[in-house]
Design a protein around this motif. Structure first.
Motif, PDB file in Angstrom:
ATOM      1  N   MET A 111       1.095  -1.203   0.295  1.00  0.00           N
ATOM      2  CA  MET A 111      -0.103   0.167  -0.395  1.00  0.00           C
ATOM      3  C   MET A 111       0.900   1.544  -0.075  1.00  0.00           C
ATOM      4  N   LEU A 112       1.334   1.393  -1.168  1.00  0.00           N
ATOM      5  CA  LEU A 112       2.807   2.481  -1.173  1.00  0.00           C
ATOM      6  C   LEU A 112       2.133   4.319  -1.259  1.00  0.00           C
ATOM      7  N   LEU A 113       0.172   3.650  -1.330  1.00  0.00           N
ATOM      8  CA  LEU A 113       0.312   4.935  -1.962  1.00  0.00           C
ATOM      9  C   LEU A 113      -1.495   5.674  -1.117  1.00  0.00           C
ATOM     10  N   GLU A 114      -1.267   4.666   0.202  1.00  0.00           N
ATOM     11  CA  GLU A 114      -2.765   4.286   0.949  1.00  0.00           C
ATOM     12  C   GLU A 114      -2.854   6.203   1.906  1.00  0.00           C
ATOM     13  N   ASP A 115      -3.922   5.801   1.069  1.00  0.00           N
ATOM     14  CA  ASP A 115      -4.404   7.344   1.676  1.00  0.00           C
ATOM     15  C   ASP A 115      -4.812   8.357   0.465  1.00  0.00           C
ATOM     16  N   LYS A 116      -3.868   8.213  -0.612  1.00  0.00           N
ATOM     17  CA  LYS A 116      -3.055   9.565  -1.308  1.00  0.00           C
ATOM     18  C   LYS A 116      -4.106  10.113  -2.372  1.00  0.00           C
ATOM     19  N   VAL A 117      -4.295  11.139  -2.379  1.00  0.00           N
ATOM     20  CA  VAL A 117      -4.775  11.401  -3.511  1.00  0.00           C
ATOM     21  C   VAL A 117      -4.444  11.498  -5.195  1.00  0.00           C
ATOM     22  N   VAL A 118      -4.254  10.673  -5.958  1.00  0.00           N
ATOM     23  CA  VAL A 118      -3.567  11.375  -7.402  1.00  0.00           C
ATOM     24  C   VAL A 118      -4.380  11.754  -8.864  1.00  0.00           C
ATOM     25  N   LEU A 119      -3.539  12.275  -9.252  1.00  0.00           N
ATOM     26  CA  LEU A 119      -4.856  12.663 -10.561  1.00  0.00           C
ATOM     27  C   LEU A 119      -3.792  11.811 -11.848  1.00  0.00           C
ATOM     28  N   ILE A 120      -4.071  12.339 -12.157  1.00  0.00           N
ATOM     29  CA  ILE A 120      -3.555  11.249 -13.958  1.00  0.00           C
ATOM     30  C   ILE A 120      -4.214  11.464 -15.143  1.00  0.00           C
ATOM     31  N   THR A 121      -3.699  12.533 -16.612  1.00  0.00           N
ATOM     32  CA  THR A 121      -4.026  12.636 -17.510  1.00  0.00           C
ATOM     33  C   THR A 121      -4.153  11.947 -18.184  1.00  0.00           C
ATOM     34  N   GLY A 122      -4.706  12.150 -19.087  1.00  0.00           N
ATOM     35  CA  GLY A 122      -5.031  10.531 -20.428  1.00  0.00           C
ATOM     36  C   GLY A 122      -5.131   9.560 -19.658  1.00  0.00           C
ATOM     37  N   ALA A 123      -6.252   9.277 -19.226  1.00  0.00           N
ATOM     38  CA  ALA A 123      -5.963   7.735 -18.058  1.00  0.00           C
ATOM     39  C   ALA A 123      -7.038   6.998 -18.253  1.00  0.00           C
TER      40      ALA A 123
END
Length: 253
Positions: free
Chosen positions: A1-13
């Motif tokens: 769980m490397l990104l636990e509870d993070k908010v990640v934005l991705i373009t062209g997804a």
């Protein structure tokens, strides 16, 4: 769980590397906002897959070449999730074409989507991270094409070199705010962007033969590296570029 509870934005997804990255982020515990452009059905499928993994997701339509799309994407993500922890600049196009008769509009559109879009989106995400005051991580999808030439890619390779350079400069500009900026340089990855080029069996066999690991890359091969760079495991990496190509670049002889 490397990104636990993070908010990640991705373009062209909605497809390809962006889709794989969105799903990997969710597997690593993140809630995900995806940018897409005129691809609502595919975007809805990605959102559903993320939700099936037990995470939250939203899809926002917008042309990355337009500055207003960047501020709109970040604002919508903040409205949905309250913050931005990780931004992944992935959206890109590569309409293969010869150099000597390159249409002006093909050159312009490729530059605007790949380079200007990366700039506008990175700037908008960075401003939100600075506002939050807690740092963040930005990862841009460059390409092995930032390092080598391509006969039918004279409009594309400069944009990918520019994306890598953008991350280097942003690493310097944003380091004081605790924001890390890195790029990933994929080799030949089987996605929609090159499916026509690789439809020729001879061309595909040739490309595979140049790769020491003996196969084309998969979007998931890139997604896992992005997740690493976005995580605290890479907390002292900024301004770096990771080449993910199965050894192709090293295989000169």
């Amino acid at each position: 769980m490397l990104l636990e509870d993070k908010v990640v934005l991705i373009t062209g997804a909605s497809r390809g590397i962006g889709r794989a990255t969105a799903l990997e982020a969710a597997r690593q515990g993140a809630n995900v906002a995806i940018n897409t452009y005129r691809d609502a059905k595919a975007a809805a499928e990605v959102v559903a897959e993320i939700e099936a993994l037990g995470r939250r997701a939203v899809a926002i339509d917008g042309d990355v070449a337009l500055p207003d799309s960047a501020t709109g994407f970040v604002s919508a993500a903040v409205e949905a999730f309250g913050r931005v922890d990780v931004f992944v600049s992935n959206a890109g196009i590569c309409p293969f074409h010869a150099f000597l008769d390159m249409p002006v509009e093909t050159l312009r559109r490729t530059m605007e989507v790949n380079l200007h879009g990366a700039y506008f989106m990175t700037q908008a995400a960075a401003n939100q991270m600075v506002k939050q005051g807690e740092g963040g991580a930005i990862v841009a999808i460059s390409s092995i094409s930032a390092l080598v030439g391509g006969e039918m890619q004279t409009h594309y390779t400069p944009t990918k070199a520019g994306v890598h350079s953008l991350m280097q400069s942003c690493a310097v500009a944003l380091g004081r705010h605790g924001i890390r900026c890195n790029s990933v340089l994929p080799g030949t990855i089987a996605t929609d962007i090159n499916k026509d080029d690789l439809a020729d069996p001879a061309k595909r066999e040739y490309m595979e033969g140049r790769i020491p690991l003996g196969r084309l890359g998969r979007p998931e091969d890139i997604a896992s590296v992005v997740a690493f760079l976005a995580s605290d495991m890479a907390s002292y990496m900024s301004g770096a570029a990771l080449l993910v190509d199965g050894g192709a670049f090293a295989n000169f002889q």
